[in-house]
Write an enzyme that holds these catalytic residues in place. Structure first.
Site: not given
Length: 304
Positions: A175, A183, A192, A218
Protein backbone atom coordinates in the site's frame (compact mmCIF):
# COMPACT_ATOMS: atom_id res chain seq x y z
CA UNK A 1 4.23 -20.95 -25.95
CA UNK A 2 7.58 -22.73 -25.90
CA UNK A 3 10.90 -21.24 -24.78
CA UNK A 4 11.76 -20.76 -28.47
CA UNK A 5 8.86 -18.35 -28.94
CA UNK A 6 7.05 -20.87 -31.18
CA UNK A 7 3.57 -22.10 -30.38
CA UNK A 8 3.76 -25.50 -28.70
CA UNK A 9 1.83 -28.62 -29.73
CA UNK A 10 1.64 -31.60 -27.38
CA UNK A 11 1.01 -34.97 -29.05
CA UNK A 12 -0.47 -37.62 -26.73
CA UNK A 13 -0.70 -40.97 -28.50
CA UNK A 14 0.20 -44.54 -27.62
CA UNK A 15 1.70 -45.33 -31.03
CA UNK A 16 5.33 -44.36 -31.80
CA UNK A 17 4.41 -44.43 -35.50
CA UNK A 18 1.83 -41.69 -34.99
CA UNK A 19 4.39 -39.49 -33.28
CA UNK A 20 6.75 -39.98 -36.20
CA UNK A 21 4.04 -39.21 -38.76
CA UNK A 22 2.79 -36.10 -36.95
CA UNK A 23 6.38 -34.87 -36.56
CA UNK A 24 7.10 -35.41 -40.24
CA UNK A 25 3.89 -33.75 -41.42
CA UNK A 26 4.25 -30.73 -39.15
CA UNK A 27 8.00 -30.34 -39.74
CA UNK A 28 7.46 -27.37 -42.06
CA UNK A 29 5.16 -25.60 -39.57
CA UNK A 30 6.49 -23.02 -37.10
CA UNK A 31 5.60 -25.08 -34.02
CA UNK A 32 7.45 -26.79 -31.19
CA UNK A 33 6.40 -30.40 -30.57
CA UNK A 34 6.18 -32.29 -27.29
CA UNK A 35 5.51 -36.03 -27.19
CA UNK A 36 3.72 -38.19 -24.62
CA UNK A 37 2.93 -41.89 -25.08
CA UNK A 38 0.26 -42.22 -22.41
CA UNK A 39 -2.36 -40.26 -20.49
CA UNK A 40 -0.37 -39.85 -17.28
CA UNK A 41 2.72 -38.57 -19.10
CA UNK A 42 0.53 -36.34 -21.25
CA UNK A 43 -1.22 -34.76 -18.28
CA UNK A 44 2.13 -34.08 -16.60
CA UNK A 45 3.61 -32.45 -19.72
CA UNK A 46 0.47 -30.35 -20.21
CA UNK A 47 0.67 -29.05 -16.63
CA UNK A 48 4.40 -28.33 -16.92
CA UNK A 49 4.53 -26.68 -20.36
CA UNK A 50 0.97 -25.31 -20.91
CA UNK A 51 1.01 -26.08 -24.65
CA UNK A 52 -1.00 -24.06 -27.16
CA UNK A 53 -2.64 -27.18 -28.63
CA UNK A 54 -3.04 -30.84 -27.69
CA UNK A 55 -3.38 -33.60 -30.29
CA UNK A 56 -5.00 -36.40 -28.29
CA UNK A 57 -5.45 -40.05 -29.24
CA UNK A 58 -9.00 -41.19 -28.58
CA UNK A 59 -8.09 -44.85 -28.02
CA UNK A 60 -5.14 -45.09 -25.63
CA UNK A 61 -4.62 -48.31 -23.66
CA UNK A 62 -4.32 -46.86 -20.14
CA UNK A 63 -6.79 -43.96 -20.05
CA UNK A 64 -8.99 -43.20 -23.06
CA UNK A 65 -8.84 -39.80 -24.70
CA UNK A 66 -12.33 -38.75 -23.60
CA UNK A 67 -11.45 -39.31 -19.94
CA UNK A 68 -8.16 -37.43 -20.24
CA UNK A 69 -9.85 -34.57 -22.08
CA UNK A 70 -12.39 -34.26 -19.25
CA UNK A 71 -9.55 -34.18 -16.71
CA UNK A 72 -7.74 -31.44 -18.63
CA UNK A 73 -10.88 -29.33 -18.98
CA UNK A 74 -11.58 -29.65 -15.25
CA UNK A 75 -8.22 -28.01 -14.43
CA UNK A 76 -8.61 -24.21 -14.66
CA UNK A 77 -4.98 -23.76 -15.72
CA UNK A 78 -5.42 -26.18 -18.64
CA UNK A 79 -9.06 -25.68 -19.56
CA UNK A 80 -8.42 -23.15 -22.35
CA UNK A 81 -5.92 -25.34 -24.23
CA UNK A 82 -7.65 -26.51 -27.44
CA UNK A 83 -7.80 -30.27 -28.02
CA UNK A 84 -7.93 -32.03 -31.39
CA UNK A 85 -8.79 -35.73 -31.21
CA UNK A 86 -6.86 -38.26 -33.27
CA UNK A 87 -8.88 -41.35 -34.11
CA UNK A 88 -9.10 -44.23 -36.57
CA UNK A 89 -12.90 -44.12 -36.64
CA UNK A 90 -15.37 -41.59 -35.35
CA UNK A 91 -19.12 -42.14 -35.60
CA UNK A 92 -21.62 -39.31 -35.14
CA UNK A 93 -22.31 -40.08 -31.48
CA UNK A 94 -18.60 -40.04 -30.66
CA UNK A 95 -18.13 -36.75 -32.54
CA UNK A 96 -20.95 -35.14 -30.55
CA UNK A 97 -19.51 -36.43 -27.27
CA UNK A 98 -16.04 -35.16 -28.21
CA UNK A 99 -17.30 -31.65 -28.93
CA UNK A 100 -19.43 -31.67 -25.78
CA UNK A 101 -16.28 -32.65 -23.87
CA UNK A 102 -14.55 -29.50 -25.13
CA UNK A 103 -12.63 -30.69 -28.19
CA UNK A 104 -12.32 -28.12 -30.98
CA UNK A 105 -11.77 -30.57 -33.84
CA UNK A 106 -10.79 -34.10 -34.82
CA UNK A 107 -8.54 -35.72 -37.44
CA UNK A 108 -9.11 -39.23 -38.73
CA UNK A 109 -6.22 -41.66 -39.10
CA UNK A 110 -4.46 -42.21 -41.47
CA UNK A 111 -3.75 -38.49 -41.68
CA UNK A 112 -3.82 -36.45 -44.82
CA UNK A 113 -0.86 -34.08 -44.40
CA UNK A 114 -2.67 -31.06 -45.88
CA UNK A 115 -5.74 -31.62 -43.69
CA UNK A 116 -3.69 -32.09 -40.52
CA UNK A 117 -1.73 -28.89 -41.16
CA UNK A 118 -4.90 -26.93 -41.90
CA UNK A 119 -6.67 -28.05 -38.74
CA UNK A 120 -3.59 -27.44 -36.57
CA UNK A 121 -3.11 -23.98 -38.09
CA UNK A 122 -6.76 -23.07 -37.49
CA UNK A 123 -6.66 -24.19 -33.84
CA UNK A 124 -3.38 -22.39 -33.16
CA UNK A 125 -4.61 -19.20 -34.85
CA UNK A 126 -7.72 -19.19 -32.67
CA UNK A 127 -5.59 -19.85 -29.57
CA UNK A 128 -3.29 -16.93 -30.41
CA UNK A 129 -6.26 -14.56 -30.78
CA UNK A 130 -7.72 -15.84 -27.51
CA UNK A 131 -4.41 -15.27 -25.70
CA UNK A 132 -4.10 -11.74 -27.09
CA UNK A 133 -7.62 -10.81 -25.97
CA UNK A 134 -7.09 -12.39 -22.56
CA UNK A 135 -3.79 -10.59 -22.12
CA UNK A 136 -5.29 -7.20 -22.98
CA UNK A 137 -8.15 -7.78 -20.53
CA UNK A 138 -5.65 -8.54 -17.75
CA UNK A 139 -3.42 -5.47 -18.10
CA UNK A 140 -3.92 -2.38 -15.95
CA UNK A 141 -4.41 0.65 -18.19
CA UNK A 142 -2.60 3.18 -15.97
CA UNK A 143 0.58 1.26 -15.16
CA UNK A 144 0.82 -1.41 -17.84
CA UNK A 145 1.18 -3.99 -15.05
CA UNK A 146 -0.94 -7.11 -14.68
CA UNK A 147 -4.27 -6.44 -12.98
CA UNK A 148 -6.13 -8.08 -10.11
CA UNK A 149 -7.89 -10.60 -12.35
CA UNK A 150 -4.58 -11.88 -13.67
CA UNK A 151 -3.17 -12.00 -10.14
CA UNK A 152 -5.89 -14.38 -9.00
CA UNK A 153 -5.44 -16.75 -11.95
CA UNK A 154 -1.64 -16.68 -11.85
CA UNK A 155 -1.42 -17.19 -8.10
CA UNK A 156 -3.69 -20.23 -8.35
CA UNK A 157 -1.34 -21.63 -10.99
CA UNK A 158 1.72 -20.97 -8.84
CA UNK A 159 0.10 -22.71 -5.88
CA UNK A 160 -0.42 -25.75 -8.13
CA UNK A 161 3.28 -25.65 -9.08
CA UNK A 162 4.19 -25.39 -5.39
CA UNK A 163 2.16 -28.47 -4.55
CA UNK A 164 3.58 -30.45 -7.47
CA UNK A 165 7.24 -29.47 -7.10
CA UNK A 166 7.38 -28.83 -3.33
CA UNK A 167 8.85 -25.36 -3.97
CA UNK A 168 7.80 -22.31 -1.92
CA UNK A 169 5.74 -19.46 -3.31
CA UNK A 170 5.55 -16.04 -1.63
CA UNK A 171 3.30 -13.02 -1.96
CA UNK A 172 3.97 -9.36 -1.17
CA UNK A 173 1.10 -6.94 -0.66
CA UNK A 174 1.85 -3.19 -0.90
CA UNK A 175 0.00 0.00 0.00
CA UNK A 176 1.28 3.49 -0.78
CA UNK A 177 1.19 5.31 2.56
CA UNK A 178 -1.39 8.09 3.02
CA UNK A 179 -2.25 8.01 -0.66
CA UNK A 180 -5.64 9.70 -0.18
CA UNK A 181 -3.86 12.69 1.32
CA UNK A 182 -1.49 12.82 -1.68
CA UNK A 183 -4.46 12.81 -4.06
CA UNK A 184 -6.43 15.39 -2.06
CA UNK A 185 -3.46 17.74 -1.69
CA UNK A 186 -1.80 17.49 -5.09
CA UNK A 187 -4.53 16.21 -7.41
CA UNK A 188 -5.34 12.94 -9.13
CA UNK A 189 -2.92 13.46 -12.02
CA UNK A 190 -0.07 13.72 -9.53
CA UNK A 191 -1.41 10.65 -7.73
CA UNK A 192 -1.47 8.73 -11.00
CA UNK A 193 2.18 9.66 -11.61
CA UNK A 194 3.09 8.37 -8.14
CA UNK A 195 1.35 5.06 -8.81
CA UNK A 196 3.13 4.69 -12.16
CA UNK A 197 6.59 5.41 -10.80
CA UNK A 198 6.15 3.19 -7.76
CA UNK A 199 5.08 0.35 -10.06
CA UNK A 200 8.09 0.98 -12.33
CA UNK A 201 10.43 0.82 -9.33
CA UNK A 202 9.06 -2.63 -8.46
CA UNK A 203 9.60 -3.93 -12.00
CA UNK A 204 13.21 -2.66 -12.00
CA UNK A 205 14.03 -4.46 -8.75
CA UNK A 206 12.25 -7.78 -9.42
CA UNK A 207 13.32 -10.84 -11.37
CA UNK A 208 11.76 -11.68 -14.73
CA UNK A 209 10.05 -14.65 -13.07
CA UNK A 210 8.37 -12.42 -10.47
CA UNK A 211 4.88 -11.12 -11.21
CA UNK A 212 4.07 -7.49 -10.39
CA UNK A 213 0.38 -6.56 -10.34
CA UNK A 214 -1.66 -3.48 -9.56
CA UNK A 215 -4.14 -4.83 -7.03
CA UNK A 216 -6.26 -1.72 -6.48
CA UNK A 217 -6.08 2.09 -6.51
CA UNK A 218 -2.84 2.48 -4.55
CA UNK A 219 -2.26 -1.22 -3.89
CA UNK A 220 0.15 -3.63 -5.54
CA UNK A 221 0.73 -7.37 -5.20
CA UNK A 222 3.79 -9.38 -6.17
CA UNK A 223 4.02 -13.14 -6.73
CA UNK A 224 7.44 -14.69 -6.16
CA UNK A 225 7.90 -18.23 -7.47
CA UNK A 226 10.30 -20.58 -5.66
CA UNK A 227 11.02 -17.92 -3.03
CA UNK A 228 11.22 -18.47 0.72
CA UNK A 229 9.66 -16.15 3.25
CA UNK A 230 13.08 -14.81 4.31
CA UNK A 231 14.04 -13.97 0.71
CA UNK A 232 10.63 -12.39 0.05
CA UNK A 233 10.92 -10.24 3.17
CA UNK A 234 14.42 -9.12 2.12
CA UNK A 235 13.03 -8.09 -1.27
CA UNK A 236 10.13 -6.24 0.38
CA UNK A 237 12.55 -4.31 2.57
CA UNK A 238 14.62 -3.38 -0.48
CA UNK A 239 11.51 -2.26 -2.36
CA UNK A 240 10.47 -0.21 0.66
CA UNK A 241 13.81 1.61 0.52
CA UNK A 242 13.45 2.10 -3.25
CA UNK A 243 10.04 3.77 -2.90
CA UNK A 244 11.26 6.12 -0.17
CA UNK A 245 14.18 7.11 -2.44
CA UNK A 246 11.90 8.17 -5.32
CA UNK A 247 11.89 11.92 -5.80
CA UNK A 248 8.55 13.67 -6.22
CA UNK A 249 7.86 17.39 -6.09
CA UNK A 250 5.07 19.87 -6.62
CA UNK A 251 6.68 23.03 -7.86
CA UNK A 252 9.65 23.49 -5.55
CA UNK A 253 7.99 21.54 -2.76
CA UNK A 254 9.27 17.97 -2.34
CA UNK A 255 6.53 15.40 -1.77
CA UNK A 256 7.73 12.41 0.27
CA UNK A 257 6.22 9.07 -0.74
CA UNK A 258 6.57 5.82 1.20
CA UNK A 259 4.86 2.44 1.14
CA UNK A 260 4.06 -0.40 3.51
CA UNK A 261 4.66 -4.07 2.70
CA UNK A 262 3.17 -7.34 3.93
CA UNK A 263 4.79 -10.68 3.11
CA UNK A 264 3.34 -14.19 3.22
CA UNK A 265 4.84 -17.50 2.11
CA UNK A 266 3.64 -21.06 1.73
CA UNK A 267 6.41 -22.06 4.17
CA UNK A 268 4.54 -20.44 7.07
CA UNK A 269 1.61 -22.88 6.80
CA UNK A 270 1.89 -26.07 8.85
CA UNK A 271 -0.31 -27.93 6.37
CA UNK A 272 0.39 -27.26 2.67
CA UNK A 273 -3.17 -28.36 1.93
CA UNK A 274 -4.24 -25.06 3.50
CA UNK A 275 -2.23 -23.04 0.97
CA UNK A 276 -4.48 -21.44 -1.66
CA UNK A 277 -4.43 -18.16 -3.53
CA UNK A 278 -6.96 -16.83 -1.03
CA UNK A 279 -5.10 -17.91 2.12
CA UNK A 280 -1.79 -16.53 0.82
CA UNK A 281 -3.35 -13.16 -0.04
CA UNK A 282 -5.12 -13.12 3.31
CA UNK A 283 -1.88 -13.78 5.19
CA UNK A 284 -0.03 -11.10 3.20
CA UNK A 285 -2.84 -8.61 3.85
CA UNK A 286 -2.65 -9.38 7.58
CA UNK A 287 1.11 -8.74 7.53
CA UNK A 288 0.49 -5.50 5.63
CA UNK A 289 -1.94 -4.37 8.35
CA UNK A 290 0.81 -5.09 10.89
CA UNK A 291 3.26 -2.91 8.93
CA UNK A 292 0.75 -0.06 8.86
CA UNK A 293 -0.13 -0.33 12.55
CA UNK A 294 3.59 -0.23 13.47
CA UNK A 295 4.16 3.12 11.75
CA UNK A 296 4.12 2.42 7.96
CA UNK A 297 7.13 2.73 5.62
CA UNK A 298 8.25 -0.78 6.57
CA UNK A 299 7.87 -4.45 5.66
CA UNK A 300 6.48 -7.18 7.86
CA UNK A 301 6.29 -10.92 7.32
CA UNK A 302 3.49 -13.29 8.23
CA UNK A 303 5.62 -14.84 10.97
CA UNK A 304 6.83 -11.55 12.51
Amino acid sequence: MSDTGLQCVLVIDGSPDIHYIVGAQLKSERVSLLHAHGAEEGAALAAEHLPDLILLDLDMPDTDGMTLCAQLKADRTLADIPVIFLTGNMDVATKVKAFDMGAVDYVTKPFDAIELKARVRAALRTKRYHDLLTSKAQIDALTGLWNRGYLSDRLSSEVSVMAREASPVSVIMVDIDHFKSINDTHGHSFGDMVIQQVGESFVRSCRESDVVCRYGDDEFALILRNTSGASALALAERLCTDVAALEFSRGRQPVPVTASFGVATSDQFDDLAEVTAETLLGAADKALYSAKSQGRNRARGGQD
